[in-house]
Design an enzyme around this catalytic site. Structure first.
Site, PDB file in Angstrom:
ATOM      1  N   HIS A 600       0.688  -1.209  -0.025  1.00  0.00           N
ATOM      2  CA  HIS A 600      -0.113   0.036   0.074  1.00  0.00           C
ATOM      3  C   HIS A 600       0.873   1.280  -0.087  1.00  0.00           C
ATOM      4  O   HIS A 600       0.289   2.384  -0.283  1.00  0.00           O
ATOM      5  CB  HIS A 600      -0.974  -0.030   1.264  1.00  0.00           C
ATOM      6  N   ASP A 632      -2.914  -7.079   2.528  1.00  0.00           N
ATOM      7  CA  ASP A 632      -1.829  -6.523   1.902  1.00  0.00           C
ATOM      8  C   ASP A 632      -0.807  -7.346   1.451  1.00  0.00           C
ATOM      9  O   ASP A 632      -0.754  -8.519   1.999  1.00  0.00           O
ATOM     10  CB  ASP A 632      -1.395  -5.594   2.998  1.00  0.00           C
ATOM     11  N   SER A 697       4.768   2.186   8.124  1.00  0.00           N
ATOM     12  CA  SER A 697       4.512   0.766   7.150  1.00  0.00           C
ATOM     13  C   SER A 697       5.713   0.332   6.195  1.00  0.00           C
ATOM     14  O   SER A 697       6.360   1.252   5.593  1.00  0.00           O
ATOM     15  CB  SER A 697       3.332   1.216   6.094  1.00  0.00           C
TER      16      SER A 697
END
Length: 1125
Positions: A600, A632, A697
């Site tokens: 993402h 994901d 992330s």
């Protein structure tokens, strides 16, 4: 005839004299140097013939004599070649006709030079093996030093870890102390609260007592008033009452429970006429009284007075000691029946109905004994004792010899009523000599010690006199064992008689004990396992079980302790980068040659920006890796060349819940940030309580070893979410399996390798042994100390590696890197490059600066390539000068020693006048050439100065004559040119305490004056008359004719030759050694060099395809190109 014979003998003596003169003429020729005109002649001939084959063939000779511009003679071995150029463009070379065109003197000079070259080659061959050994020892020393450095690094790491552990223990200790202090403070606070509460309660109690007293007083006054009214009522209405109106109805019974009676006093209970009951409770009364309990042992009964004293305070009374009837009778006798009514209940108000734990155990034992008795009765109903006795009888009857030996003892045991089986055991175990002692012990058991001593004495003497050789010691040791066994058997016999054990019990006990002993011995035996490599290992069955139990316990303890201690984790900040996509920014990390991040972060972007420090580059998204149970994925980006400095992260070997570290950036992406804590792994999900932010992330989760476990996806509420990617990466980036050739026998291959290693090792040892023998032979040839020192200098050690010098002391320590002085002496330009710079107009200073700049750059490159610290290299020039000085002293010492021996020594270069500390006179004209060279000791310097002043006159030299006079002493250096020199006054100066004087005739007359401690003064003189076609040399020998007026060529220094390829051309000697040195090849299972190539053909065993190298063969096998594989 006699006259003819005499004349023949006379000519023979002349021939012998001529041969001796030739030998004397050749002695020392290898030391002679000829200066005049040779260099110019050589340069002219090289320019004219340098590119012709004839000139090349001439240059390959060992010794060369240049006669004139067109003629030269070369010697190689025993062949004398002729170089002749009738025309400049067409020179010729004849390898065998040169001897016919030279004189005896010229031939002697060429032979001396040729011999010198051959001796030099022999010396190089002799020392090459020793130099190789020195290099190998140096390499081993380097390896040992590297190992020592590694061990030191490991020790430093252990020390650092100990320090870190100590700091953690101190921190933990401080935390515990703070925790205990807080608890102590809270406890003191609670104590103060309770004290205050108790004081308040005491005050309330005093207040309540006052109120109670006031109420009691009020009740007393009311009672008196009530009593007065009653008296008045009796007087007034007393007459009205009837005499027979008495009420004879018995009072109604009032039922009081034990619980209610507990809170009522004795007077009140007697008033309402209620019988007292004991409470069923196992708790002691608060103030006084006993508790009656059940016991499992009988105790002495207590009297009434003892019971009153014991129950005046809370205590326990057993039922076996408490007899209520007896106690009541004693109480009535002492105090009366009225007082004793209900007194026992007051003394023992409670009764405990619970049973003691030991009572339960005893009941279980009794039940077990009953079961065993029942089983024994059932077994005995089958009459097993008869069967056991029958089996024992059959066993005894099976061996008639032992039966006859046991029969008397069985009869005696039956007659005396002693255990028969134990008697049979003794007769069977002990030797025949001990049977009388066994019989005596049966009749007289009280004399066991005396009997045992006599048995030991008898067995020892029997062993000594009845046995022979080593068996005596064994029998004596058996005597001691039998004696101890006899004592134990006697004790067992006494126990059996006392317990009256039957034969069946004796047999059963013997079998059980024997089985237990043998089984225990088998369980404790040691098993020895020999491995294929020759090592042995010992194991025990009990030890193996014990180790398994200990290992399991350690695993449990480790698991319990894992959660409590946070381990140290390596920092992985050098392995992460910033990843910028279209929709956001995150973190990426390097795995192999890729950059990984969460999908993402780069979603919707084919190209992402990677940042690391000041480097910012673009990279393409190659693919995505799907993760099971996750919405994901993992995005894979190509690693740009600019980010090769980013360190990769390796995969974790074990994935489990543990303390993990998340490495990311702060919210501003300026500095790296790490989060460490306990992470729970549930399937593929990874949960923790890290305070992560937006932009983290794609960050990696690493274990305490710094290995990759998972990747960060985001935050869900108060928990951070990650995903484990170890299995996914393993499945995606699989390594290609290498195929093994078909019909490949590994055992056979290993046998060949081992056999080849043994052969090569044996060859090396053989060659080493031969070299040692040669060295020992050379040592034996040394007669004097100078000879020994000279051989040590030339053959035993490299030049300058003696322990008596500075360079020798440096040699004691292994030099790990070259110094800067080595590079500042390095030649950087070839002759052609130097000539081109001169032609282009560069000055000497500019050329020197350019060469120094090249040397500095070479030194810096060397430091970078070999990771050498150039700190402390400022004194390189002083070190280089000092080293040259020491080497020069060593060269001079070697030259003097070899000159004394009359042997050849090749000088590195010509020494200057100052370094020689001598007087040198030269005078050359067209008709005559005179030279004189005098070297003296330090104590004769004054005489040398006076001789120099006498030899050099004030008269100028005539035209066409050149003269040079040089004087060099410790305190004075003089150089005089253009003055006439009187050579008749140049004479040798005797050394102080002269022992002997020698004169060596030849083309150069040499006079040597030798004194004590081998001190020498040497004079060398030469006088040469130059005429057309003839040169006359004045010496003690006859003149030598020379066909050419050209001066004799100077002795040329031989260029350095590579010992690996033999070439004298400059090249990389290290690379040459690497290519030509033989090593053991695993592929060929033999010794060969890279220059020779592989002995075994390089081809695929499946498809028989040939390759030029092993690397291409490996690529062919690994890539799957082989169709037959």
């Amino acid at each position: 005839m006699a006259q003819a014979g005499r004349s023949g003998d006379a000519f023979a003596s002349l021939d012998q004299r001529r041969e001796r003169q030739e030998e004397q003429a050749q002695s020392g020729l290898d030391k002679v140097f000829y200066f005049q005109g040779v260099v110019e002649l050589f340069n002219r001939m090289k320019i004219a013939y340098g590119r012709t084959p004839a000139w090349t063939a001439l240059m390959k000779c060992n010794a060369i004599y240049l006669k004139d511009f067109k003629t030269a003679v070369g010697v190689e071995g025993t062949r004398y070649g002729l170089f002749f150029a009738e025309e400049v463009t067409k020179p010729t070379w004849s390898p065998d006709i040169g001897a016919n065109l030279i004189t005896l003197g010229e031939k002697a000079c060429l032979d001396a030079q040729n011999a010198k070259y051959e001796r030099l080659q022999a010396s190089l061959k002799t020392t090459s093996g020793l130099v190789h050994q020195v290099m190998e020892k140096t390499r081993e020393a380097k390896e040992n030093l590297e190992k020592a450095n590694k061990i030191q690094e490991q020790l430093d790491k252990v020390i650092e870890s100990n320090k870190a552990l100590h700091r953690k223990i101190q921190e933990r200790n401080r935390e515990k102390m703070q925790e205990y202090m807080v608890r102590l403070h809270n406890t003191q606070k609670d104590r103060d609260d309770w004290v205050q509460r108790c004081s308040r309660l005491e005050q309330e109690n005093v207040t309540l007592q006052k109120r109670l007293k006031e109420k009691e007083n009020a009740l007393v006054s009311v009672g008196w008033d009530l009593l007065g009214w009653i008296v008045i009522s009796v007087l007034v209405f007393g007459l009205i009452s009837l005499a027979d109106a008495q009420n004879l109805t018995p009072p109604a019974k009032i039922v009081i429970t034990p619980g209610q009676a507990e809170f009522m006093d004795l007077a009140k209970l007697e008033k309402i006429q209620v019988r007292k009951y004991r409470l069923d409770s196992c708790e002691l009364p608060p103030e006084k009284g006993c508790v009656l309990y059940k016991d499992y042992l009988t105790t002495r009964p207590v009297s009434f007075l003892e019971l009153m004293a014991k129950c005046s305070k809370p205590d326990w009374v057993s039922e076996s000691s408490y007899n209520e009837t007896t106690l009541m009778e004693e109480c009535i006798q002492i105090f009366g029946a009225e007082w004793c009514e209900g007194k026992l209940v007051d003394l023992v108000p409670r009764k405990c109905g619970e049973q003691h734990v030991l009572v339960n155990i005893i009941e279980q034992i009794e039940k077990t004994r009953e079961v065993v008795t029942l089983i024994y009765g059932k077994v005995m109903s089958y009459r097993l004792d008869m069967w056991i006795t029958s089996i024992f009888s059959l066993v005894l009857a099976g061996n008639k010899e032992k039966l006859f030996k046991m029969a008397p003892f069985i009869f005696v045991a039956w007659f005396l009523n002693i255990p028969v089986f134990l008697t049979c055991v003794a007769v069977n175990i002990f030797p025949v000599v001990s049977l009388p002692f066994i019989l005596f012990q049966i009749f007289m058991p009280q004399f066991v010690l005396v009997n045992a001593f006599l048995l030991w004495l008898t067995l020892t003497l029997t062993a000594f006199y009845w046995s022979e050789g080593p068996k005596i010691l064994m029998e004596i040791s058996y005597a001691l064992v039998y004696t101890i066994g006899f004592v134990l058997w006697s004790l067992g016999l006494a126990v059996g008689v006392t317990l009256k054990l039957t034969m069946v019990h004796q047999i059963l006990m013997f079998c059980v004990v024997a089985a237990a002993i043998c089984g225990t011995k088998f369980a404790c035996t040691t098993i020895t396992v020999q491995h294929p490599d020759g090592t042995t290992a010992k194991y025990t069955r009990v030890g193996k079980l014990k180790n398994n139990v200990v290992n399991q316990c350690k695993k449990v303890v480790t698991t319990l302790q894992t959660r409590g201690v946070i381990p140290a984790t390596p920092a992985k900040t050098a392995s992460i980068v910033i990843v910028e996509g279209k929709n956001g920014t995150g973190v990426g990390f390097r795995f192999m040659n890729y950059i990984l991040t969460a999908e993402h972060v780069v979603q919707g972007s084919d190209i992402a920006t990677l940042k690391n420090g000041s480097v910012s580059v673009k990279s393409k998204v190659i693919k995505t890796i799907p993760i099971f149970e996750s919405v994901d994925n993992v995005a894979v980006l190509k690693l740009p060349p600019e980010l090769n400095s980013v360190k990769p992260i390796k995969l974790a070997k074990k994935v489990q819940s543990d303390y993990l570290t998340l490495t990311a950036y702060d919210p501003n992406f300026q500095h790296a940030a790490t989060f460490t804590g306990w992470c729970i792994i549930d399937g593929n999900w990874l949960n923790n309580s890290f305070d992560t932010k937006f932009g983290n992330s794609g960050a990696p989760y690493c274990d305490h070893d710094g290995r990759l476990v998972g990747i960060h996806l985001g935050t869900q509420g108060v928990l951070s979410q990650g995903i484990v990617i170890v299995d996914a990466l393993k499945n995606t980036f699989q390594l290609a399996d290498q195929c093994r050739p078909q019909n490949f026998d590994m055992d056979e291959f290993l046998e060949k390798v081992i056999a080849g290693t043994k052969v090569s090792h044996a060859a090396i040892l053989k060659e080493l042994e031969e070299l040692r023998e040669e060295v020992q032979f050379l040592k034996k040839k040394c007669v004097t100390y100078d000879d020994y020192w000279l051989c040590q200098t030339i053959f035993g050690q490299a030049k300058g590696k003696t322990k008596k010098t500075v360079r020798g002391r440096k040699h004691l320590v292994t030099k790990r890197a070259l110094g800067k002085g080595h590079f500042m002496k390095m030649r950087m330009l070839t002759d052609e490059e130097y000539q081109n710079m001169i032609e282009k107009g560069f000055s000497a200073e500019e050329i020197r600066e350019a060469v120094n700049a090249l040397r500095e750059q070479a030194w810096l490159n060397y430091c970078i390539d070999n990771d050498v610290d150039d700190e402390g290299e400022e004194d390189w020039y002083d070190d280089m000068v000092e080293t040259d000085r020491v080497n020069q002293e060593i060269d001079e010492a070697i030259e003097r020693a070899m000159e004394d021996r009359g042997e050849f020594y090749q000088k590195k270069s010509r020494l200057t006048f100052v370094e020689q500390a001598m007087m040198h006179l030269i005078q050359v004209s067209k008709e005559r050439s005179q030279t004189a060279k005098l070297e003296v000791q330090k104590e004769n310097e004054a005489q040398l100065v006076k001789m120099f002043e006498r030899c050099v006159t004030d008269e100028n030299t005539p035209e066409g004559t050149t003269s040079i006079a040089a004087l060099s002493t410790e305190d004075d250096v003089r150089l005089v040119e253009g003055k006439v020199i009187d050579f008749t006054k140049a004479k040798n100066i005797p050394v102080d305490g002269e022992i002997r004087r020698e004169i060596i005739p030849g083309t150069k007359c040499t006079e040597i004056s030798t004194g004590p401690e081998n001190k020498k003064n040497i004079l060398k003189k030469k006088d040469t008359h130059i005429a057309e076609g003839k040169v006359e040399t004045k010496s003690s020998q006859q003149p030598v004719d020379v066909k050419d007026d050209k001066p004799v060529a100077l002795e040329q220094r031989k260029p350095r030759a590579c010992k690996w390829c033999g070439s004298s051309q400059k090249h990389d000697y290290r690379e040459c050694r690497f290519q030509r040195e033989k090593r053991f090849c695993v592929y060929c299972a033999a010794m060969h060099s890279m220059f020779e190539g592989h002995i075994r053909p390089i081809e695929c065993t499946s498809c028989k395809k040939s390759f030029s190298g092993i690397e291409k063969l490996e690529d062919h096998v690994v890539s799957g190109e082989c169709q037959k594989n």
